[in-house]
Scaffold this motif. Sequence first.
Motif, mmCIF file in Angstrom:
data_model
loop_
_atom_site.group_PDB
_atom_site.id
_atom_site.type_symbol
_atom_site.label_atom_id
_atom_site.label_comp_id
_atom_site.label_asym_id
_atom_site.label_seq_id
_atom_site.Cartn_x
_atom_site.Cartn_y
_atom_site.Cartn_z
ATOM 1 N N GLY A 310 38.048 38.589 33.663
ATOM 2 C CA GLY A 310 37.645 38.585 35.061
ATOM 3 C C GLY A 310 38.576 39.422 35.920
ATOM 4 O O GLY A 310 38.136 40.175 36.798
ATOM 5 N N SER A 311 39.891 39.310 35.661
ATOM 6 C CA SER A 311 40.857 40.068 36.450
ATOM 7 C C SER A 311 40.737 41.565 36.193
ATOM 8 O O SER A 311 40.907 42.380 37.108
ATOM 9 N N VAL A 312 40.442 41.930 34.959
ATOM 10 C CA VAL A 312 40.268 43.355 34.632
ATOM 11 C C VAL A 312 39.065 43.932 35.374
ATOM 12 O O VAL A 312 39.101 45.057 35.891
ATOM 13 N N VAL A 313 37.989 43.152 35.461
ATOM 14 C CA VAL A 313 36.773 43.623 36.146
ATOM 15 C C VAL A 313 37.052 43.943 37.608
ATOM 16 O O VAL A 313 36.747 45.030 38.102
ATOM 17 N N THR A 314 37.651 42.991 38.347
ATOM 18 C CA THR A 314 37.861 43.224 39.781
ATOM 19 C C THR A 314 39.027 44.173 40.044
ATOM 20 O O THR A 314 39.038 44.854 41.070
ATOM 21 N N ALA A 315 40.011 44.222 39.144
ATOM 22 C CA ALA A 315 41.086 45.209 39.310
ATOM 23 C C ALA A 315 40.518 46.617 39.210
ATOM 24 O O ALA A 315 40.862 47.513 39.998
ATOM 25 N N THR A 316 39.638 46.824 38.242
ATOM 26 C CA THR A 316 39.011 48.143 38.069
ATOM 27 C C THR A 316 38.066 48.454 39.222
ATOM 28 O O THR A 316 38.083 49.559 39.778
ATOM 29 N N MET A 317 37.238 47.483 39.595
ATOM 30 C CA MET A 317 36.320 47.690 40.712
ATOM 31 C C MET A 317 37.075 47.968 42.010
ATOM 32 O O MET A 317 36.699 48.843 42.800
ATOM 33 N N GLY A 318 38.168 47.225 42.227
ATOM 34 C CA GLY A 318 38.970 47.441 43.429
ATOM 35 C C GLY A 318 39.501 48.848 43.502
ATOM 36 O O GLY A 318 39.516 49.470 44.571
ATOM 37 N N GLY A 319 39.936 49.375 42.350
ATOM 38 C CA GLY A 319 40.429 50.745 42.315
ATOM 39 C C GLY A 319 39.354 51.755 42.678
ATOM 40 O O GLY A 319 39.594 52.706 43.440
ATOM 41 N N PHE A 320 38.152 51.581 42.162
ATOM 42 C CA PHE A 320 37.051 52.504 42.452
ATOM 43 C C PHE A 320 36.611 52.426 43.917
ATOM 44 O O PHE A 320 36.210 53.422 44.508
ATOM 45 N N LEU A 321 36.685 51.238 44.510
ATOM 46 C CA LEU A 321 36.151 51.029 45.857
ATOM 47 C C LEU A 321 37.138 51.379 46.967
ATOM 48 O O LEU A 321 36.751 51.444 48.132
ATOM 49 N N MET A 322 38.411 51.633 46.616
ATOM 50 C CA MET A 322 39.427 51.839 47.654
ATOM 51 C C MET A 322 39.150 53.046 48.554
ATOM 52 O O MET A 322 39.524 53.047 49.718
ATOM 53 N N THR A 323 38.537 54.070 47.998
ATOM 54 C CA THR A 323 38.259 55.261 48.817
ATOM 55 C C THR A 323 36.974 55.113 49.623
ATOM 56 O O THR A 323 36.696 55.941 50.493
ATOM 57 N N LYS A 324 36.215 54.079 49.329
ATOM 58 C CA LYS A 324 34.916 53.892 49.997
ATOM 59 C C LYS A 324 34.940 52.744 51.007
ATOM 60 O O LYS A 324 34.238 52.794 52.018
ATOM 61 N N LEU A 325 35.734 51.721 50.709
ATOM 62 C CA LEU A 325 35.764 50.531 51.569
ATOM 63 C C LEU A 325 37.176 50.287 52.081
ATOM 64 O O LEU A 325 38.155 50.742 51.488
ATOM 65 N N LYS A 326 37.282 49.558 53.174
ATOM 66 C CA LYS A 326 38.587 49.159 53.694
ATOM 67 C C LYS A 326 39.254 48.217 52.699
ATOM 68 O O LYS A 326 38.587 47.467 51.980
ATOM 69 N N TYR A 327 40.574 48.258 52.670
ATOM 70 C CA TYR A 327 41.312 47.381 51.762
ATOM 71 C C TYR A 327 40.923 45.918 51.984
ATOM 72 O O TYR A 327 40.719 45.167 51.039
ATOM 73 N N ARG A 328 40.819 45.506 53.238
ATOM 74 C CA ARG A 328 40.519 44.099 53.513
ATOM 75 C C ARG A 328 39.095 43.733 53.107
ATOM 76 O O ARG A 328 38.822 42.593 52.746
ATOM 77 N N THR A 329 38.186 44.709 53.128
ATOM 78 C CA THR A 329 36.807 44.444 52.713
ATOM 79 C C THR A 329 36.740 44.113 51.228
ATOM 80 O O THR A 329 35.856 43.375 50.780
ATOM 81 N N ILE A 330 37.698 44.646 50.466
ATOM 82 C CA ILE A 330 37.768 44.338 49.031
ATOM 83 C C ILE A 330 38.489 43.011 48.804
ATOM 84 O O ILE A 330 38.071 42.184 47.990
ATOM 85 N N MET A 331 39.566 42.808 49.545
ATOM 86 C CA MET A 331 40.414 41.643 49.298
ATOM 87 C C MET A 331 39.793 40.342 49.770
ATOM 88 O O MET A 331 39.962 39.297 49.124
ATOM 89 N N ILE A 332 39.093 40.336 50.890
ATOM 90 C CA ILE A 332 38.570 39.084 51.441
ATOM 91 C C ILE A 332 37.612 38.372 50.484
ATOM 92 O O ILE A 332 37.796 37.189 50.173
ATOM 93 N N PRO A 333 36.565 39.048 49.958
ATOM 94 C CA PRO A 333 35.655 38.326 49.048
ATOM 95 C C PRO A 333 36.300 37.932 47.722
ATOM 96 O O PRO A 333 35.976 36.873 47.167
ATOM 97 N N THR A 334 37.223 38.754 47.212
ATOM 98 C CA THR A 334 37.853 38.400 45.933
ATOM 99 C C THR A 334 38.791 37.201 46.101
ATOM 100 O O THR A 334 38.823 36.308 45.243
ATOM 101 N N LEU A 335 39.541 37.168 47.196
ATOM 102 C CA LEU A 335 40.408 36.006 47.437
ATOM 103 C C LEU A 335 39.583 34.742 47.690
ATOM 104 O O LEU A 335 40.008 33.637 47.337
ATOM 105 N N ALA A 336 38.408 34.907 48.286
ATOM 106 C CA ALA A 336 37.512 33.762 48.451
ATOM 107 C C ALA A 336 37.082 33.229 47.083
ATOM 108 O O ALA A 336 36.987 32.006 46.872
ATOM 109 N N LEU A 337 36.848 34.130 46.128
ATOM 110 C CA LEU A 337 36.518 33.722 44.759
ATOM 111 C C LEU A 337 37.676 32.962 44.109
ATOM 112 O O LEU A 337 37.461 32.013 43.347
ATOM 113 N N LEU A 338 38.912 33.401 44.406
ATOM 114 C CA LEU A 338 40.083 32.710 43.869
ATOM 115 C C LEU A 338 40.113 31.265 44.352
ATOM 116 O O LEU A 338 40.381 30.335 43.580
ATOM 117 N N ILE A 339 39.820 31.066 45.635
ATOM 118 C CA ILE A 339 39.792 29.712 46.197
ATOM 119 C C ILE A 339 38.700 28.878 45.532
ATOM 120 O O ILE A 339 38.908 27.711 45.181
#
Length: 513
Positions: A310-339
């Motif tokens: 699971g961590s490999v999936v979102t780590a890779t996706m986060g890397g691809f999305l960094m140039t397209k989305l704001k950092y917080r737009t990536i972090m907010i939903p993933t941290l919600a999943l952690l909770i």
Amino acid sequence: MEVKKKNMGLVLAGLLLGILMASMDNTIVATAMGDIVGKLGGLDKFVWVTSAYMVAEMAGMPIFGKLSDMYGRKRFFIFGIIVFMLGSVLCGTATSIVELSIYRAIQGIGGGALVPIAFTIMFDAVPIESRGKLGGLFGAVFGLSSIFGPLLGAYLTEYAQWEWIFYINLPLGLIAFVFIAFFYHESRQHAKQTIDWAGAITLIAAVICLMFALELGGKKYAWDSWQILSLFAGFAVLTILFLIAESKAKEPIISFKMFKSQIYWSSNVIGILSGAAFITASVYIPIFIQGVLGGKPTNSGLVLLPMMLGSVVTATMGGFLMTKLKYRTIMIPTLALLIVGLGLLTTLNESTTLWTLRFFMILVGLGIGASFSVLSNAAIHSVRPQERGSASSTLNFLRSLGMTLGITVFGIIQSHMFTKKLAESMSAGGGAAGEIPKELDLKDPHALLSPELRKAIPPQILENISTAMSSSIVQTFVWAIIPAALALLAAFFMGRDKMDPHAELEGEYQAGH
């Protein structure tokens, strides 16, 4: 500077191997400690095996990061590889716990140079349009190694000898050394600066006091003993001296002005808090499998695999999305999943199936993965090229500190709840304390992980202990939701930044956006 395309793959492979070795060695020893203590003795000193590595690594991170800014990344990365391999060889030849602890400190010195400098070299050498996806790859390897360590440690201990958890670093280290030494060519131009000796000395001393207080408190000495209180007092005084030294230093090891950047301070806060929450699942799920469900070390390690994937999936996706989305737009939903994942772990009990547990672990992995790739890039986002090493190492230092504090604080909570629940169940069931084997230390959850010892415990007593263990671990996960929720809150303060090639090419230090 950018590396020639034909050498890029080799350089990246060398960096990834460095990250794999250093971050994996934080966890690989944990599942082998029972066998190591059985062979070398020194049960009363085994905490030093882990703490010596972590003290040396954490103290070295910001110092090597700063030195790499001043004198170049390559020489300190190679230094880290050599020292790490030397420490690994020595660890495999140790004949006592004291020797092993000293050699682990040598390993830790090398590890303190490898992880932060690897991320910085990647940022320096890779063309900006490729940094997102490669940042995801680096983050995935970092996350994978943190979870893969316990599994590999359990496998090598069960099917080989404990020495191989250290010797396995040698071929990896040699390959990394060759790839970086011969194929990475960096610019000779570096910012010559004065070394902040006062900051370095007070930082190392403060970290040593804190780590020893956390490792020894509640184990060798009571929390209110003069030894532990003195260590905490030393940490407080040295931290104040460090802050004073950094405020006056011309070139501080940890620059306060970097924290004026909203994206920088929020990334570091998320790193501390998410690390503390994540490490709780990594530590207590294997204990739950072995101590409550009665599984083998390899069974407990395999349960971490879904979290790793699971961590490999979102780590890779986060890397691809960094140039397209704001950092917080990536972090907010993933941290919600952690909770959500940690919340589901609070429903565990003795009848929980392994498939249910695997699903929960996948959610935890998906929740933490993006932080391994996104935060490393976000922290470097607002700093000048000559400050990247310091920025990267500070983030890694604080993330490691968060994990260490998480292990300690939640360990205290789990131990307290376990003792309380066991006393209640033994009283209700009429169990006699005398029926518990003398060698069973009820303050140490790892004591229940030995199959031989479990067989020696009467069934009714074992059931009471397992129930208390299950309840205490569940309560620990409840508390772990708090730092995860605070990390999610901090993500809203990351601003509107995303990876912007044009902004970086201007080369300006943006202090307050």
